[in-house]
Design a protein around this motif. Structure first.
Motif, PDB file in Angstrom:
ATOM      1  N   LEU A  18      -2.831  -4.552  -9.481  1.00  0.00           N
ATOM      2  CA  LEU A  18      -3.574  -3.144  -8.934  1.00  0.00           C
ATOM      3  C   LEU A  18      -4.541  -2.908  -9.865  1.00  0.00           C
ATOM      4  CD1 LEU A  18      -1.101  -1.065  -6.907  1.00  0.00           C
ATOM      5  CD2 LEU A  18      -2.648  -2.341  -5.884  1.00  0.00           C
ATOM      6  N   SER A  19      -4.034  -2.862 -11.223  1.00  0.00           N
ATOM      7  CA  SER A  19      -4.914  -2.623 -12.259  1.00  0.00           C
ATOM      8  C   SER A  19      -6.129  -3.538 -12.389  1.00  0.00           C
ATOM      9  CB  SER A  19      -4.252  -2.320 -13.603  1.00  0.00           C
ATOM     10  OG  SER A  19      -3.706  -3.727 -13.952  1.00  0.00           O
ATOM     11  N   VAL A  20      -5.958  -4.868 -12.007  1.00  0.00           N
ATOM     12  CA  VAL A  20      -7.044  -5.952 -12.209  1.00  0.00           C
ATOM     13  C   VAL A  20      -8.013  -5.751 -10.843  1.00  0.00           C
ATOM     14  CG1 VAL A  20      -7.753  -8.210 -11.866  1.00  0.00           C
ATOM     15  CG2 VAL A  20      -5.830  -7.412 -13.516  1.00  0.00           C
ATOM     16  N   CYS A  21      -7.436  -5.434  -9.804  1.00  0.00           N
ATOM     17  CA  CYS A  21      -8.027  -5.033  -8.378  1.00  0.00           C
ATOM     18  C   CYS A  21      -9.221  -4.064  -8.845  1.00  0.00           C
ATOM     19  CB  CYS A  21      -7.267  -4.731  -7.354  1.00  0.00           C
ATOM     20  SG  CYS A  21      -6.492  -6.257  -6.692  1.00  0.00           S
ATOM     21  N   GLU A  22      -8.705  -2.817  -9.528  1.00  0.00           N
ATOM     22  CA  GLU A  22      -9.184  -1.591  -9.544  1.00  0.00           C
ATOM     23  C   GLU A  22     -10.520  -1.789 -10.866  1.00  0.00           C
ATOM     24  OE1 GLU A  22      -6.507   1.383 -10.083  1.00  0.00           O
ATOM     25  OE2 GLU A  22      -5.755   1.307  -7.610  1.00  0.00           O
ATOM     26  N   ALA A  68      -7.210 -13.136  -0.247  1.00  0.00           N
ATOM     27  CA  ALA A  68      -5.470 -12.797  -0.384  1.00  0.00           C
ATOM     28  C   ALA A  68      -5.494 -11.808  -1.446  1.00  0.00           C
ATOM     29  CB  ALA A  68      -4.784 -14.148  -0.862  1.00  0.00           C
ATOM     30  N   GLY A  69      -6.105 -11.580  -2.250  1.00  0.00           N
ATOM     31  CA  GLY A  69      -6.234 -10.438  -3.178  1.00  0.00           C
ATOM     32  C   GLY A  69      -6.500  -9.086  -2.465  1.00  0.00           C
ATOM     33  N   GLU A  70      -7.480  -9.113  -1.769  1.00  0.00           N
ATOM     34  CA  GLU A  70      -7.791  -7.847  -1.122  1.00  0.00           C
ATOM     35  C   GLU A  70      -6.679  -7.794  -0.134  1.00  0.00           C
ATOM     36  OE1 GLU A  70     -11.458  -8.718   1.216  1.00  0.00           O
ATOM     37  OE2 GLU A  70     -12.628  -8.799  -0.566  1.00  0.00           O
ATOM     38  N   LEU A  71      -6.024  -8.433   0.493  1.00  0.00           N
ATOM     39  CA  LEU A  71      -4.779  -8.328   1.493  1.00  0.00           C
ATOM     40  C   LEU A  71      -3.735  -7.645   0.598  1.00  0.00           C
ATOM     41  CD1 LEU A  71      -3.439  -8.114   4.156  1.00  0.00           C
ATOM     42  CD2 LEU A  71      -2.727 -10.500   3.754  1.00  0.00           C
ATOM     43  N   PHE A  72      -3.603  -8.210  -0.692  1.00  0.00           N
ATOM     44  CA  PHE A  72      -2.422  -7.713  -1.435  1.00  0.00           C
ATOM     45  C   PHE A  72      -2.876  -6.370  -1.934  1.00  0.00           C
ATOM     46  CE2 PHE A  72      -0.039  -7.154  -5.321  1.00  0.00           C
ATOM     47  CZ  PHE A  72       1.095  -7.965  -5.161  1.00  0.00           C
ATOM     48  N   TYR A  73      -3.973  -6.086  -2.214  1.00  0.00           N
ATOM     49  CA  TYR A  73      -4.223  -4.636  -2.879  1.00  0.00           C
ATOM     50  C   TYR A  73      -4.113  -3.688  -1.892  1.00  0.00           C
ATOM     51  CZ  TYR A  73      -7.299  -1.074  -4.380  1.00  0.00           C
ATOM     52  OH  TYR A  73      -7.874   0.384  -4.997  1.00  0.00           O
ATOM     53  N   GLN A  74      -4.439  -3.889  -0.491  1.00  0.00           N
ATOM     54  CA  GLN A  74      -4.298  -3.029   0.626  1.00  0.00           C
ATOM     55  C   GLN A  74      -2.771  -2.826   0.952  1.00  0.00           C
ATOM     56  OE1 GLN A  74      -6.425  -4.824   3.890  1.00  0.00           O
ATOM     57  NE2 GLN A  74      -8.491  -4.758   3.104  1.00  0.00           N
ATOM     58  N   ARG A  75      -1.927  -3.737   0.938  1.00  0.00           N
ATOM     59  CA  ARG A  75      -0.559  -3.617   1.272  1.00  0.00           C
ATOM     60  C   ARG A  75       0.027  -3.002  -0.054  1.00  0.00           C
ATOM     61  NH1 ARG A  75       0.855  -6.803   5.683  1.00  0.00           N
ATOM     62  NH2 ARG A  75      -0.967  -6.837   6.796  1.00  0.00           N
ATOM     63  N   ALA A  76      -0.417  -3.359  -1.249  1.00  0.00           N
ATOM     64  CA  ALA A  76       0.221  -2.785  -2.325  1.00  0.00           C
ATOM     65  C   ALA A  76      -0.008  -1.475  -2.606  1.00  0.00           C
ATOM     66  CB  ALA A  76      -0.160  -3.689  -3.639  1.00  0.00           C
ATOM     67  N   ILE A  77      -0.964  -0.779  -2.208  1.00  0.00           N
ATOM     68  CA  ILE A  77      -1.223   0.657  -2.342  1.00  0.00           C
ATOM     69  C   ILE A  77      -0.528   1.428  -1.479  1.00  0.00           C
ATOM     70  CG2 ILE A  77      -2.837   2.431  -1.536  1.00  0.00           C
ATOM     71  CD1 ILE A  77      -3.837   1.054  -4.042  1.00  0.00           C
ATOM     72  N   VAL A  78      -0.295   0.853  -0.161  1.00  0.00           N
ATOM     73  CA  VAL A  78       1.011   1.389   0.727  1.00  0.00           C
ATOM     74  C   VAL A  78       2.342   1.496   0.028  1.00  0.00           C
ATOM     75  CG1 VAL A  78       1.906   1.529   2.989  1.00  0.00           C
ATOM     76  CG2 VAL A  78      -0.459   0.863   2.610  1.00  0.00           C
ATOM     77  N   CYS A  80       3.009   1.225  -2.884  1.00  0.00           N
ATOM     78  CA  CYS A  80       3.132   1.755  -4.453  1.00  0.00           C
ATOM     79  C   CYS A  80       3.520   3.483  -4.036  1.00  0.00           C
ATOM     80  CB  CYS A  80       2.139   1.792  -5.320  1.00  0.00           C
ATOM     81  SG  CYS A  80       2.130   0.196  -6.219  1.00  0.00           S
ATOM     82  N   ASP A  81       2.625   3.820  -2.845  1.00  0.00           N
ATOM     83  CA  ASP A  81       2.664   5.176  -2.356  1.00  0.00           C
ATOM     84  C   ASP A  81       4.120   5.669  -1.807  1.00  0.00           C
ATOM     85  OD1 ASP A  81       0.162   5.867  -2.985  1.00  0.00           O
ATOM     86  OD2 ASP A  81      -0.545   5.551  -0.872  1.00  0.00           O
ATOM     87  N   GLY A  82       4.852   4.672  -1.315  1.00  0.00           N
ATOM     88  CA  GLY A  82       6.004   4.731  -0.543  1.00  0.00           C
ATOM     89  C   GLY A  82       6.971   4.834  -1.938  1.00  0.00           C
ATOM     90  N   MET A  83       6.802   3.945  -2.991  1.00  0.00           N
ATOM     91  CA  MET A  83       7.762   3.983  -4.180  1.00  0.00           C
ATOM     92  C   MET A  83       7.689   5.385  -4.879  1.00  0.00           C
ATOM     93  SD  MET A  83       9.613   1.117  -4.142  1.00  0.00           S
ATOM     94  CE  MET A  83      10.328   1.121  -5.753  1.00  0.00           C
ATOM     95  N   ASN A  84       6.322   5.711  -4.927  1.00  0.00           N
ATOM     96  CA  ASN A  84       6.236   6.950  -5.828  1.00  0.00           C
ATOM     97  C   ASN A  84       6.994   8.261  -4.951  1.00  0.00           C
ATOM     98  OD1 ASN A  84       4.788   5.916  -7.672  1.00  0.00           O
ATOM     99  ND2 ASN A  84       2.732   6.499  -6.801  1.00  0.00           N
ATOM    100  N   SER A  85       6.845   8.086  -3.548  1.00  0.00           N
ATOM    101  CA  SER A  85       7.443   9.354  -2.729  1.00  0.00           C
ATOM    102  C   SER A  85       8.996   9.103  -3.026  1.00  0.00           C
ATOM    103  CB  SER A  85       7.186   8.971  -1.388  1.00  0.00           C
ATOM    104  OG  SER A  85       7.817  10.023  -0.447  1.00  0.00           O
ATOM    105  N   ILE A  86       9.523   7.995  -3.166  1.00  0.00           N
ATOM    106  CA  ILE A  86      11.170   7.591  -3.187  1.00  0.00           C
ATOM    107  C   ILE A  86      11.365   8.342  -4.531  1.00  0.00           C
ATOM    108  CG2 ILE A  86      13.081   6.211  -3.386  1.00  0.00           C
ATOM    109  CD1 ILE A  86      11.704   4.430  -1.628  1.00  0.00           C
ATOM    110  N   GLU A  87      10.569   7.893  -5.756  1.00  0.00           N
ATOM    111  CA  GLU A  87      10.805   8.523  -7.071  1.00  0.00           C
ATOM    112  C   GLU A  87      11.034   9.851  -6.979  1.00  0.00           C
ATOM    113  OE1 GLU A  87       9.445   6.474 -10.400  1.00  0.00           O
ATOM    114  OE2 GLU A  87       9.126   4.673  -9.522  1.00  0.00           O
TER     115      GLU A  87
END
Length: 302
Positions: A18-22, A68-78, A80-87
């Protein structure tokens, strides 16, 4: 079945992608993550190898996402949001500023950082501070401590941290010793050295470049020991400015030396980075540890 499909993906690699994507570059991603760019490169390459896809096109102006990177980025954002919510949900009980907090530092840094630590304790009296002062490196990954305040050139890649200020060193002597010895030839000036056979510390590296090869030496195994011997008028020692600059018994010999490129870092175990206690200490250290606290001479290049 879904778990089997993603079992080869290391979840800790996702923030690096994600950091490289951004950021669009390894250097920018490294700054965001607080690690070396080689660490980012290795993590990205590992993800691509495990998934069997190319996430980025390496171009002269930076890293550009493939489809593939764009797809990874879109799915990874979702994700990470979910993981942050759990934490946040699971760590809800840890949001209060109370409980145990173990901080490790060196004996010499504790000498100048004591007011910073005392001020934190007064602001948060329900936090049970445990201070470990030792020159030996402790392993945060083994949970020897929650936080480390340490000088280093290369902080461990798995730790979460912030670079605060550079560590500046200079040569010092007791004013009476220097008044009597300043006219002596270099080979007659005694040097107090740190017991550091590999010359890894800034003190050892600078002393090696400053002293005469034939000068008499006395060796001690702690920075505070070197300070005490120098205060006693034994000879010249290279010391951190945070120890020596405010000591009225000592005089600085020559200009400060910042060529060795060590910095003071505040570092935390990754598992406790969201603890309210850790977050509060990070913020306090970042704001309270100033150039004046580290006794950095004016005009020092940061």
């Amino acid at each position: 079945m879904k778990a089997q499909r993603v079992q080869n993906l290391d979840w800790s690699d996702v923030p690096y992608v994600l950091s490289v994507c951004e950021a669009g570059s390894l250097a920018g991603a490294a700054r965001m993550m607080g690690v070396n760019h080689s660490t980012v490169f290795r993590r990205i390459a590992g993800v691509e190898d495990r998934l069997g896809v190319r996430l980025f096109d390496r171009q002269s102006h930076g890293y550009v996402m493939t489809p593939a990177g764009e797809l990874f980025y879109q799915r990874a954002i979702v994700l990470c949001d979910g993981m942050n919510s759990i934490e946040m949900a699971l760590a809800g009980k840890d949001l209060r500023l109370e409980g145990k907090l173990t901080v490790t530092t060196t004996d010499s840094l504790l000498n100048c950082l004591t007011p910073v630590i005392v001020d934190f304790q007064k602001q948060h009296p329900d936090v049970e501070l445990r201070i470990l002062s030792d020159a030996e490196p402790l392993d945060l990954m083994q949970r020897d401590a929650d936080i480390a305040l340490r000088p280093t050139q290369n902080p461990p890649e798995h730790w979460v941290g912030r670079k605060l200020l550079p560590i500046i060193c200079a040569a010092y002597a007791h004013r009476d010793y220097w008044a009597a010895a300043s006219d002596l030839p270099p080979e007659q000036l005694r040097w107090v050295l740190l017991d550091d056979s590999l010359n890894r510390s800034p003190m050892s590296q600078i002393a090696k470049s400053r002293k005469s090869a034939n000068a008499p030496t006395t060796t001690v195994n702690t920075v505070m020991g070197a300070l005490d011997l120098t205060r006693s008028g034994l000879g010249i020692a290279v010391l951190p400015t945070y120890l020596a600059e405010k000591d009225p018994q000592l005089v600085r010999i020559g200009e400060p030396d910042d060529r060795v490129n060590w910095d003071l870092w505040v570092l935390a175990h990754p598992d406790v980075r969201r603890s309210a206690r850790v977050h509060a200490f990070f913020d306090h250290a970042t704001s309270a540890i100033t150039e004046d606290v580290l006794a950095m001479p004016s005009g020092t290049s940061l």
